[in-house]
Design a protein around this motif. Structure first.
Motif, PDB file in Angstrom:
ATOM      1  N   GLN A 107      36.876  24.631 -11.480  1.00  0.00           N
ATOM      2  CA  GLN A 107      36.512  25.482 -12.684  1.00  0.00           C
ATOM      3  C   GLN A 107      35.082  25.921 -12.520  1.00  0.00           C
ATOM      4  O   GLN A 107      34.109  24.886 -12.009  1.00  0.00           O
ATOM      5  CB  GLN A 107      36.876  24.950 -13.832  1.00  0.00           C
ATOM      6  N   ILE A 108      34.769  27.017 -13.026  1.00  0.00           N
ATOM      7  CA  ILE A 108      33.433  27.426 -13.146  1.00  0.00           C
ATOM      8  C   ILE A 108      32.948  27.883 -14.546  1.00  0.00           C
ATOM      9  O   ILE A 108      33.736  28.860 -14.984  1.00  0.00           O
ATOM     10  CB  ILE A 108      32.922  28.732 -12.095  1.00  0.00           C
ATOM     11  N   PHE A 109      32.246  27.024 -15.466  1.00  0.00           N
ATOM     12  CA  PHE A 109      32.101  27.490 -16.545  1.00  0.00           C
ATOM     13  C   PHE A 109      31.150  28.817 -16.848  1.00  0.00           C
ATOM     14  O   PHE A 109      29.766  28.226 -16.294  1.00  0.00           O
ATOM     15  CB  PHE A 109      31.770  26.312 -17.730  1.00  0.00           C
ATOM     16  N   PHE A 110      31.468  30.034 -17.267  1.00  0.00           N
ATOM     17  CA  PHE A 110      30.452  30.819 -17.430  1.00  0.00           C
ATOM     18  C   PHE A 110      29.924  30.667 -18.737  1.00  0.00           C
ATOM     19  O   PHE A 110      30.449  30.786 -20.146  1.00  0.00           O
ATOM     20  CB  PHE A 110      31.014  32.391 -17.326  1.00  0.00           C
ATOM     21  N   ASN A 111      28.605  30.291 -19.017  1.00  0.00           N
ATOM     22  CA  ASN A 111      27.912  29.989 -20.373  1.00  0.00           C
ATOM     23  C   ASN A 111      26.723  30.573 -20.306  1.00  0.00           C
ATOM     24  O   ASN A 111      25.572  30.120 -20.186  1.00  0.00           O
ATOM     25  CB  ASN A 111      27.907  28.477 -20.234  1.00  0.00           C
ATOM     26  N   PRO A 112      26.729  32.043 -20.673  1.00  0.00           N
ATOM     27  CA  PRO A 112      25.475  32.873 -20.668  1.00  0.00           C
ATOM     28  C   PRO A 112      24.491  32.683 -21.901  1.00  0.00           C
ATOM     29  O   PRO A 112      23.383  32.801 -21.630  1.00  0.00           O
ATOM     30  CB  PRO A 112      25.921  34.131 -20.760  1.00  0.00           C
ATOM     31  N   ARG A 113      24.990  31.787 -22.739  1.00  0.00           N
ATOM     32  CA  ARG A 113      24.104  31.557 -23.973  1.00  0.00           C
ATOM     33  C   ARG A 113      23.709  30.123 -23.800  1.00  0.00           C
ATOM     34  O   ARG A 113      23.116  29.418 -24.880  1.00  0.00           O
ATOM     35  CB  ARG A 113      24.720  31.705 -25.225  1.00  0.00           C
ATOM     36  N   LYS A 114      24.104  29.436 -22.828  1.00  0.00           N
ATOM     37  CA  LYS A 114      23.595  28.006 -22.556  1.00  0.00           C
ATOM     38  C   LYS A 114      24.175  27.046 -23.651  1.00  0.00           C
ATOM     39  O   LYS A 114      23.300  26.220 -24.042  1.00  0.00           O
ATOM     40  CB  LYS A 114      22.347  28.011 -22.200  1.00  0.00           C
ATOM     41  N   GLY A 115      25.146  27.513 -24.262  1.00  0.00           N
ATOM     42  CA  GLY A 115      25.758  26.409 -25.583  1.00  0.00           C
ATOM     43  C   GLY A 115      25.923  24.850 -25.002  1.00  0.00           C
ATOM     44  O   GLY A 115      26.457  24.794 -23.928  1.00  0.00           O
ATOM     45  N   LYS A 116      25.472  24.079 -25.698  1.00  0.00           N
ATOM     46  CA  LYS A 116      25.682  22.613 -25.315  1.00  0.00           C
ATOM     47  C   LYS A 116      27.275  22.208 -25.460  1.00  0.00           C
ATOM     48  O   LYS A 116      28.023  22.689 -26.519  1.00  0.00           O
ATOM     49  CB  LYS A 116      25.009  21.654 -26.266  1.00  0.00           C
ATOM     50  N   HIS A 117      27.751  21.402 -24.848  1.00  0.00           N
ATOM     51  CA  HIS A 117      29.346  20.829 -24.858  1.00  0.00           C
ATOM     52  C   HIS A 117      29.124  19.366 -24.066  1.00  0.00           C
ATOM     53  O   HIS A 117      28.213  19.053 -23.347  1.00  0.00           O
ATOM     54  CB  HIS A 117      30.061  21.791 -24.120  1.00  0.00           C
ATOM     55  N   ASP A 118      30.302  18.722 -24.135  1.00  0.00           N
ATOM     56  CA  ASP A 118      30.545  17.585 -23.425  1.00  0.00           C
ATOM     57  C   ASP A 118      31.845  17.553 -22.418  1.00  0.00           C
ATOM     58  O   ASP A 118      32.269  16.581 -22.005  1.00  0.00           O
ATOM     59  CB  ASP A 118      31.096  16.599 -24.613  1.00  0.00           C
ATOM     60  N   GLU A 119      32.315  18.989 -22.321  1.00  0.00           N
ATOM     61  CA  GLU A 119      33.347  18.976 -21.360  1.00  0.00           C
ATOM     62  C   GLU A 119      32.770  18.638 -19.959  1.00  0.00           C
ATOM     63  O   GLU A 119      31.771  19.157 -19.489  1.00  0.00           O
ATOM     64  CB  GLU A 119      34.203  20.234 -21.168  1.00  0.00           C
ATOM     65  N   LYS A 120      33.735  18.328 -18.999  1.00  0.00           N
ATOM     66  CA  LYS A 120      33.673  18.059 -17.707  1.00  0.00           C
ATOM     67  C   LYS A 120      33.982  19.296 -16.772  1.00  0.00           C
ATOM     68  O   LYS A 120      35.011  19.628 -16.880  1.00  0.00           O
ATOM     69  CB  LYS A 120      34.262  16.820 -16.868  1.00  0.00           C
ATOM     70  N   VAL A 121      33.078  19.823 -16.263  1.00  0.00           N
ATOM     71  CA  VAL A 121      33.269  20.945 -15.312  1.00  0.00           C
ATOM     72  C   VAL A 121      32.878  21.114 -13.935  1.00  0.00           C
ATOM     73  O   VAL A 121      31.826  20.218 -13.532  1.00  0.00           O
ATOM     74  CB  VAL A 121      32.506  22.296 -16.097  1.00  0.00           C
ATOM     75  N   THR A 122      33.427  21.644 -13.011  1.00  0.00           N
ATOM     76  CA  THR A 122      33.161  21.383 -11.547  1.00  0.00           C
ATOM     77  C   THR A 122      31.721  22.115 -11.395  1.00  0.00           C
ATOM     78  O   THR A 122      30.658  21.405 -10.723  1.00  0.00           O
ATOM     79  CB  THR A 122      34.307  22.001 -10.784  1.00  0.00           C
ATOM     80  N   PHE A 123      31.480  23.458 -11.872  1.00  0.00           N
ATOM     81  CA  PHE A 123      30.307  24.138 -11.899  1.00  0.00           C
ATOM     82  C   PHE A 123      30.010  24.891 -13.165  1.00  0.00           C
ATOM     83  O   PHE A 123      30.855  24.933 -13.907  1.00  0.00           O
ATOM     84  CB  PHE A 123      30.359  25.195 -10.792  1.00  0.00           C
ATOM     85  N   GLU A 124      28.902  25.141 -13.493  1.00  0.00           N
ATOM     86  CA  GLU A 124      28.465  25.825 -14.596  1.00  0.00           C
ATOM     87  C   GLU A 124      27.440  26.837 -14.262  1.00  0.00           C
ATOM     88  O   GLU A 124      26.417  26.521 -13.508  1.00  0.00           O
ATOM     89  CB  GLU A 124      28.131  24.798 -15.802  1.00  0.00           C
ATOM     90  N   ILE A 125      27.406  27.852 -14.976  1.00  0.00           N
ATOM     91  CA  ILE A 125      26.653  29.016 -14.388  1.00  0.00           C
ATOM     92  C   ILE A 125      26.111  29.637 -15.846  1.00  0.00           C
ATOM     93  O   ILE A 125      27.058  29.831 -16.783  1.00  0.00           O
ATOM     94  CB  ILE A 125      27.094  30.065 -13.466  1.00  0.00           C
ATOM     95  N   ALA A 126      25.045  30.318 -15.932  1.00  0.00           N
ATOM     96  CA  ALA A 126      24.775  31.163 -17.088  1.00  0.00           C
ATOM     97  C   ALA A 126      24.469  32.477 -16.709  1.00  0.00           C
ATOM     98  O   ALA A 126      24.330  33.340 -17.554  1.00  0.00           O
ATOM     99  CB  ALA A 126      23.280  30.642 -17.644  1.00  0.00           C
TER     100      ALA A 126
END
Length: 230
Positions: free
Chosen positions: A202-221
């Motif tokens: 998965q790639i989590f699209f997080n443009p607001r850079k919100g904090k979280h505790d989920e395990k993701v493969t990739f994260e992008i803003a």
């Protein structure tokens, strides 16, 4: 290459749902003279978003049908301002469905990234919980439709993300498998957890850079970060 199929969520991942929804609500506010009822647009928008969010949760949980969601979000909004009118709510709901897909705001670098991935010969697909009559028109009007091989909707699949059924439907429709696919989306539950539970990266699209505790493969803003992944 590890990935052959890339599944994108549509709303709030490529198509800027919040900006486009606000533009549509402004037009409806004017067209139906709602300033006489609400006084100002922000009050109307705030109460609509409150009820819309709650009703979508109910829809995901199969507690209400699509038609009820469509008009009830406006009915409950109007009722808060003292206007108990189901027929007017249904008229507004109809116009919202007609006008919303005409909006074309996308997130920065959407087209450039999709062009890049298409040139690299990835198979691109949409997997969305949105309504059939709306999502295809959003893609066409935003000139996004040419990038994608399949548009997978929850209506056609008979289940909403994160239910495994919609992902299984997507695999059958595209010939993809968990080991050669990746899911890109903005929602940690419907997109990320749904894909992870299927064994997909998965790639989590997080443009607001919100904090979280989920395990993701990739994260992008920013979507241009996809170029570094692919």
């Amino acid at each position: 290459m590890k990935y052959q199929h890339i599944f994108f969520d549509l709303d709030r991942t490529l198509w800027d749902f919040d900006k486009n929804s606000e533009k549509t609500l402004i037009q409806l506010f004017r067209d139906f003279g709602l300033q006489n009822t609400f006084g100002n647009f922000l009050f109307f928008k705030n109460r609509y978003e409150y009820h819309n969010k709650k009703l979508w949760v109910a829809y995901y949980q199969n507690r209400i049908e699509k038609e009820e969601l469509s008009y009830k979000r406006f009915y409950l909004t109007l009722k808060e301002a003292g206007l108990d009118d189901i027929e007017l709510s249904k008229e507004i709901a109809h116009d919202f469905i007609e006008l919303s897909p005409l909006q074309t705001e996308t997130f920065p670098h959407t087209h450039a990234c999709l062009e890049y991935l298409k040139r690299k010969d990835y198979h691109l697909h949409i997997i969305t919980n949105g309504f059939n009559e709306v999502q295809g028109r959003k893609l066409q009007n935003s000139k996004l439709d040419s990038y994608f091989t399949e548009l997978i909707t929850s209506e056609n699949a008979g289940a909403n993300k994160p239910h495994p059924q919609i992902f299984e439907y997507a695999f059958n429709a595209t010939g993809a498998h968990t080991n050669n696919s990746i899911m890109i989306g903005d929602d940690l539950n419907t997109d990320i957890k749904g894909a992870r539970d299927m064994g997909m990266d998965q790639i989590f699209f997080n443009p607001r850079k919100g904090k979280h505790d989920e395990k993701v493969t990739f994260e992008i803003a920013n979507l241009k970060e996809l170029i570094d992944i692919f």
